[in-house]
Design a protein around this motif. Structure first.
Motif, PDB file in Angstrom:
ATOM      1  N   CYS A 162      -1.960   2.461 -16.044  1.00  0.00           N
ATOM      2  CA  CYS A 162      -0.999   1.412 -15.673  1.00  0.00           C
ATOM      3  C   CYS A 162      -1.465   0.062 -16.202  1.00  0.00           C
ATOM      4  O   CYS A 162      -0.672  -0.694 -16.776  1.00  0.00           O
ATOM      5  CB  CYS A 162      -0.843   1.375 -14.156  1.00  0.00           C
ATOM      6  N   GLU A 163      -2.743  -0.245 -16.045  1.00  0.00           N
ATOM      7  CA  GLU A 163      -3.269  -1.514 -16.533  1.00  0.00           C
ATOM      8  C   GLU A 163      -3.184  -1.599 -18.052  1.00  0.00           C
ATOM      9  O   GLU A 163      -2.805  -2.633 -18.619  1.00  0.00           O
ATOM     10  CB  GLU A 163      -4.721  -1.696 -16.075  1.00  0.00           C
ATOM     11  N   SER A 194      -6.961   7.513 -15.863  1.00  0.00           N
ATOM     12  CA  SER A 194      -6.433   7.644 -14.510  1.00  0.00           C
ATOM     13  C   SER A 194      -5.127   6.867 -14.398  1.00  0.00           C
ATOM     14  O   SER A 194      -4.848   5.989 -15.230  1.00  0.00           O
ATOM     15  CB  SER A 194      -7.446   7.110 -13.501  1.00  0.00           C
ATOM     16  N   PRO A 195      -4.295   7.151 -13.391  1.00  0.00           N
ATOM     17  CA  PRO A 195      -3.044   6.389 -13.254  1.00  0.00           C
ATOM     18  C   PRO A 195      -3.263   4.882 -13.189  1.00  0.00           C
ATOM     19  O   PRO A 195      -2.519   4.116 -13.794  1.00  0.00           O
ATOM     20  CB  PRO A 195      -2.447   6.937 -11.949  1.00  0.00           C
ATOM     21  N   ARG A 196      -4.302   4.443 -12.465  1.00  0.00           N
ATOM     22  CA  ARG A 196      -4.547   2.999 -12.370  1.00  0.00           C
ATOM     23  C   ARG A 196      -4.961   2.423 -13.722  1.00  0.00           C
ATOM     24  O   ARG A 196      -4.450   1.376 -14.144  1.00  0.00           O
ATOM     25  CB  ARG A 196      -5.627   2.719 -11.327  1.00  0.00           C
ATOM     26  N   ALA A 197      -5.860   3.106 -14.411  1.00  0.00           N
ATOM     27  CA  ALA A 197      -6.295   2.614 -15.719  1.00  0.00           C
ATOM     28  C   ALA A 197      -5.159   2.668 -16.731  1.00  0.00           C
ATOM     29  O   ALA A 197      -4.995   1.747 -17.549  1.00  0.00           O
ATOM     30  CB  ALA A 197      -7.477   3.435 -16.215  1.00  0.00           C
ATOM     31  N   ASP A 243      -0.173  10.992  -7.818  1.00  0.00           N
ATOM     32  CA  ASP A 243      -1.096   9.862  -7.784  1.00  0.00           C
ATOM     33  C   ASP A 243      -0.376   8.688  -8.435  1.00  0.00           C
ATOM     34  O   ASP A 243       0.138   8.818  -9.561  1.00  0.00           O
ATOM     35  CB  ASP A 243      -2.382  10.181  -8.554  1.00  0.00           C
ATOM     36  N   ALA A 256       0.198   4.327  -9.327  1.00  0.00           N
ATOM     37  CA  ALA A 256      -0.331   2.989  -9.545  1.00  0.00           C
ATOM     38  C   ALA A 256       0.835   2.122  -9.994  1.00  0.00           C
ATOM     39  O   ALA A 256       1.824   2.621 -10.560  1.00  0.00           O
ATOM     40  CB  ALA A 256      -1.435   2.986 -10.603  1.00  0.00           C
ATOM     41  N   SER A 257       0.731   0.810  -9.753  1.00  0.00           N
ATOM     42  CA  SER A 257       1.851  -0.077 -10.069  1.00  0.00           C
ATOM     43  C   SER A 257       1.336  -1.440 -10.466  1.00  0.00           C
ATOM     44  O   SER A 257       0.220  -1.818 -10.127  1.00  0.00           O
ATOM     45  CB  SER A 257       2.812  -0.205  -8.890  1.00  0.00           C
ATOM     46  N   ARG A 258       2.169  -2.173 -11.187  1.00  0.00           N
ATOM     47  CA  ARG A 258       1.920  -3.570 -11.524  1.00  0.00           C
ATOM     48  C   ARG A 258       3.240  -4.321 -11.472  1.00  0.00           C
ATOM     49  O   ARG A 258       4.290  -3.799 -11.871  1.00  0.00           O
ATOM     50  CB  ARG A 258       1.330  -3.716 -12.920  1.00  0.00           C
ATOM     51  N   ARG A 274       0.863  -1.179   0.000  1.00  0.00           N
ATOM     52  CA  ARG A 274       0.000   0.000   0.000  1.00  0.00           C
ATOM     53  C   ARG A 274       0.898   1.227   0.000  1.00  0.00           C
ATOM     54  O   ARG A 274       1.827   1.325   0.801  1.00  0.00           O
ATOM     55  CB  ARG A 274      -0.900   0.000   1.232  1.00  0.00           C
TER      56      ARG A 274
END
Length: 698
Positions: free
Chosen positions: A540-541, A535-538, A346, A348-350, A338
């Motif tokens: 990143c994915e 968004s950063p999460r989207a 902002d 996000a990671s994978r 986390r």
């Protein structure tokens, strides 16, 4: 006319030869007329076919030999009659009265018989039972095939299935491969004096869908201590059980469901073989046969050899799986689960470990809050795989966090990290003979107040930046040497970035693979990043799915960070003259600023902190002196000067007139520290914003 002595001797010798051929010869011989009815056969043929003397005379061969290839044998004889030429040795399978329950393999020849005029008047056949020779060849062929077919991967279930596929139908009609559940979990096999849990790893049957559906791979089955599989593992011995065997009957008596399956599939013979490798019992392979064709001692030897080879492959797969699982567990425990709270970016990671048999690598990423509302972004990659690489990654990640707390600039931090990698390699290998332990890393610091980013890299791929308008480019950074080479410089690059820009930090597993080069991967990454609306999460994915190799040959890590900027009303700056009288003005200015922000409850502590820090700067430092207040998630107070001397906290004695300032600051605030810049230093402290504070304008 009387016979001469020479002719008499010849007739006697010929009779002696015929007597020996038909009564004592070990080679089975039979003579057939043109209708393929037996005229005469010798004693060896009688024994081979199981026919009593003279019982085979006048009968066709198909009446004495039955099975799938009996008619083929007759066709060979007819061919010799029709062509007048001998038929060379040919292998034929069939069953005889001598052994009606087993298929036999015969090597047969057929030669025509000619009269004095050259006409074919019959055919002579010789037969040799080569069943054992053929079975020996088949056993060797099966074992040789197993060396190339079993153990092609280090996957437990696939290895078990390869064993099952090799055994069926050449040894048995059905096989199950079960491993001890305790062994799979990494524990030692327990005593076999109670019910044993075995996990099904593979099934195979000659009947499609049956009885594989009884217990699917991955499910657990329970065996009582007196059952043949458990007794087999306890003793390490292979047993052949045939119904109605007392041991098998007692086993089925306490397991009605299994007994029903035995009746349904007509199992008449079972053979549990222990799976043992390197002195440890791993499980059991159970061979089943239907009908009257039961297991023999030769089958037992073959099954033992096959299972012994497969056991080594299974143990290798088990050890690899355990090490890989431990490495992945260690790596995931060390990676950020986390991200910490911060207002600079902002994120996000994978992360995806490599496919195949190489185990977990040493990739890591981190987001580290720094003083002054800044944040550090880190992505690194340790050379190697497995537990050692994961442990090295953990040490480096901890070192980066420790050095980040000192507020070192990126180039200095990488220099210290390089020294650490070199020292660790020396400590791990004092003789200097082990392979070099290296790593690559990118370290970036972003300041949301100035919107400037300082980045340095050590042999790592360059980060990509997506501008708010949608153009993505790679930053031009000095590459820097990989960590662990020593005595080579690192350089930082500073750049001002617009609010809403996106940084993409990654490891080379994202852009490189065996099928494509690095340039192609970087171009795919650049195109995939050009989506500013996500968004950063989207994002990143999307980037991860579009760019990563499939399957990945190396660990793949991606860290996406979208920058934010603090508003002008969240930062207040005041220059401080080097005059002791300016301390009171600084306190008053700070109180007014907190009143504008609605932080009345923080005014008292802030005035004390400002008074101590400004007084120390005026007394001990060089101008210019600057006071800065930042309202972020916490209230930050900073005093900067042009001196490189760093203060340190000490506990003052009873009669000391000074030395209590920093102690007071540490007691009143949440955190404090010093960070050095190229021009001087900054002393900072943070205190929590009291509940009810309003975000008023300046």
């Amino acid at each position: 006319m009387a016979a001469t002595p020479g002719r008499l001797r010849s007739a006697v010798e010929e009779q002696a030869i015929l007597d020996w051929l038909f009564s004592q010869s070990p080679i089975a011989v039979a003579v057939y007329d043109t209708d393929l009815r037996c005229i005469r056969q010798n004693a060896a043929m009688d024994r081979l076919l199981g026919a009593p003397p003279r019982d085979g005379r006048g009968r066709r061969l198909s009446e004495l030999v039955f099975g799938p290839d009996a008619t083929t044998w007759e066709r060979c004889l007819r061919h010799a009659l029709a062509t007048g030429e001998a038929v060379p040795a040919r292998e034929i399978r069939g069953r005889t009265a001598a052994d009606p329950g087993q298929d036999r393999v015969f090597a047969s020849t057929a030669a025509p018989l000619h009269d004095q005029q050259g006409d074919v008047i019959g055919v002579c056949a010789t037969v040799d039972d080569v069943t054992e020779h053929r079975r020996a060849q088949e056993r060797l062929a099966l074992l040789n095939e197993a060396t190339t077919r079993v153990g092609t991967t280090l996957d437990l279930m696939r290895t078990a299935q390869e064993l099952a596929d090799t055994a069926v139908p050449r040894i048995c009609d059905w096989i199950t491969v079960d491993l001890l559940d305790t062994v799979l979990s990494g524990d030692e096999p327990g005593p076999f004096t109670r019910t044993v849990a075995l996990r099904r790893m593979a099934n195979r049957s000659v009947l499609e869908g049956e009885p594989e559906a009884v217990r699917k791979p991955g499910e657990v089955d329970f065996y009582p201590p007196q059952s043949p599989p458990v007794r087999c593992m306890a003793t390490g011995q292979t047993a052949i059980l045939r119904t109605p065997d007392p041991v098998m009957q007692s086993w089925l008596a306490v397991d009605p469901a299994r007994a029903a399956r035995f009746r349904e599939f007509k199992f008449q013979s079972i053979m549990p073989v222990p799976i043992s490798a390197r002195g440890a019992i791993l499980g059991v392979a159970i061979f089943y046969r239907r009908g009257s064709d039961r297991f023999t001692d030769d089958d037992r030897l073959l099954a033992q050899e096959l299972v012994a080879f497969a056991a080594l492959c299974l143990d290798n797969a088990r050890r690899f799986t355990r090490e890989r699982t431990a490495a992945l567990t260690l790596q995931h425990s060390l990676l950020s689960q986390r991200f910490p709270a911060q207002a600079a970016v902002d994120v996000a990671s994978r992360y995806l470990p490599a496919a195949g048999q190489s185990g977990a690598g040493g990739d890591w990423f981190d987001v580290i809050p720094l003083s002054g509302a800044r944040v550090a972004l880190v992505v690194g990659d340790v050379v190697g795989r497995g537990i050692k690489a994961s442990a090295a990654m953990g040490r480096l990640r901890t070192a980066v966090r420790t050095l980040a707390d000192v507020d070192l600039p990126p180039d200095e931090l990488l220099t210290h990290l390089d020294d650490l990698v070199t020292r660790l390699a020396t400590e791990d290998d004092p003789g200097g003979e082990a392979a070099e332990q290296g790593a690559t890393c990118t370290y970036a610091i972003y300041d949301p107040v100035s919107r400037r980013c300082s980045i340095a890299r050590a042999g790592h791929p360059p980060p990509a930046v997506l501008a708010p308008e949608g153009t993505a480019e790679f930053l031009e950074l000095p590459p820097g040497p990989p960590l662990g080479l020593g005595n080579l410089p690192f350089e930082s690059t500073e750049a001002e970035v617009a609010e809403g820009s996106v940084f993409a930090l990654y490891t080379d597993g994202l852009i490189a693979s065996r099928e494509r080069d690095v340039d192609e991967g970087m171009e795919r990454l650049r195109r995939a990043l050009a989506r500013p609306s996500l968004s950063p999460r989207a994002l990143c994915e999307a980037v991860f799915e579009d760019v990563r190799p499939e399957p990945p040959s190396d660990d793949v890590t991606l860290l996406i960070a979208r920058t934010k900027a603090l508003a002008s009303d969240q930062v207040a700056v005041r220059d401080i003259p080097q005059d002791p009288a300016a301390v009171a003005d600084a306190r008053a200015w700070a109180a007014r600023r907190l009143a504008c922000w609605g932080l009345y409850e923080a005014a008292f502590v802030t005035e004390l902190v400002v008074s101590e820090l400004v007084t120390n700067a005026i007394r001990y430092a060089r101008p210019p002196i600057e006071l800065r207040l930042i309202r972020d998630r916490t209230l930050i107070c900073e005093v900067s000067d042009n001196s490189n001397t760093a203060p340190h906290m000490r506990r003052a004695r009873v009669f000391d007139e000074g030395g209590r300032g920093l102690l007071l600051v540490s007691q009143l605030t949440q955190r404090w520290g010093t960070r050095h810049t190229r021009e001087g230093k900054t002393i900072w402290c943070e205190q929590p914003i009291p509940d009810g504070g309003q975000e008023a304008g300046a």
